[in-house]
Design a protein around this motif. Structure first.
Motif: not given
Ligand code: SF4
Length: 302
Positions: A21-31, A68-71, A97-99, A297-299
């Motif tokens: 899981r992540c609280n962002l959704r970067c274009s290169y990481c997740m659709p 993570g994702g975002e740990p 982390t994405n900070g 990538m998050s996976r």
């Protein structure tokens, strides 16, 4: 004890993904849409993640990077990190982390025993940052970075994925950031992970990044220390669902869950040794004509 693969490389670094899981959704990481999330039962419990880590450390792993994702979005992460930091034989515990949550959590992370942070930050411009992350707020990350500094972390490593026409105009800005603040910035080549057929258009090769910097500033190569960044050292990955991989891009991995279910930790250690032995010599994902299986990538923990 040391983990040595068939190429004679010493594997002393484990990347441990604790959530997809992540609280962002970067274009290169997740659709943009339709990311299939792991169900609660598919994600390894903290107890199992600790067992894997303990056996990996007993087998020769000295550094663990939690990803993570975002740990930081996983509940109970601070207690887990505290237990991880207490593993005998572990020399270095670091976290990527994405900070976004650092402002609230930096002190807790420091107190738990995390020694260093890698922060993903692809732009210093609010609009570009929001575009890349699909809505992220840059100021929260910058506040988080400051909070981590105040909590006593050593100089952060900042990871920047460079994308042609998106943020490549900021390469020098990031270089200059390292002159103002005590950070180490690492530029990362864009890689094809989301089944992106046009990835070569976005990729700025490392040699070109160096050239662009060298036009403005004198740069000098320094040697990596034995346990430093992943650009030269050799590592093992474990995903949040318990799949161990010798290489980020290898489609296969070994499911550790059946071994975990046996309750036999000696067997678990043996299995870790076997996975390391089978580690491929290098990934071939950027080779001309290479076939890539799209994945988020998050996976896999970045
Ligand atoms: S790159 Fe990192 S911050 Fe961005 S969506 Fe993926 S896991 Fe989240």
């Amino acid at each position: 004890m040391a983990l040595i693969d068939t190429y004679g490389r010493r594997i002393n670094y484990l990347r441990l993904s604790v959530t997809d899981r992540c609280n962002l959704r970067c274009s290169y990481c997740m659709p943009e849409e339709g990311v299939e999330k792991l169900s609660h039962s598919q994600v390894l419990s903290y107890a199992d993640l600790l067992r894997i880590s303990a056996e990996a450390v007993a087998a020769g792993i000295e550094k663990i990077r939690v990803t993570g994702g975002e740990p930081l979005v996983r509940k109970g992460i601070l207690t887990f990190l505290e237990r991880l930091a207490a593993l005998q034989g572990l020399k270095e515990l670091v976290l990527t982390t994405n900070g976004l949550l650092l402002k609230e959590m930096a002190q807790g992370l420091r107190d738990a025993g995390v020694q260093r942070l890698n922060i993903s930050l692809d732009s210093l411009k609010p609009e570009t940052f929001a575009r890349i992350t699909r809505g992220g707020e840059l100021s929260r990350v910058l506040d988080g970075i400051d909070a981590a500094e105040a909590a006593g972390f050593p100089p952060h490593k900042i990871n920047v994925v460079v994308m042609q026409g998106v943020n490549d105009d900021e390469i020098i800005d990031f270089v200059e950031l390292t002159m103002k603040r005590p950070y180490a910035v690492r530029f990362i080549e864009y890689m094809p992970t989301c089944g992106d057929a046009d990835w070569r258009d976005l990729c700025v090769p490392g040699a070109e990044i160096r050239e662009r910097i060298a036009k403005r500033y004198a740069i000098e190569e320094i040697r990596n220390s034995e346990r430093s960044g992943p650009s030269k050292n050799f590592k093992l990955r474990v995903t949040a669902s318990g799949i161990a991989k010798g290489c980020l891009f290898s489609g296969e991995g070994v499911d550790l869950r059946p071994v975990l279910e046996t309750g036999d930790d000696a067997l678990l250690r043996q299995e870790i040794g076997r996975i390391v032995e089978a580690k491929p010599g290098r990934h071939k994902v950027t080779d001309e004509g290479a076939e890539t299986t799209p994945f988020a990538m998050s996976r896999v923990g970045g």
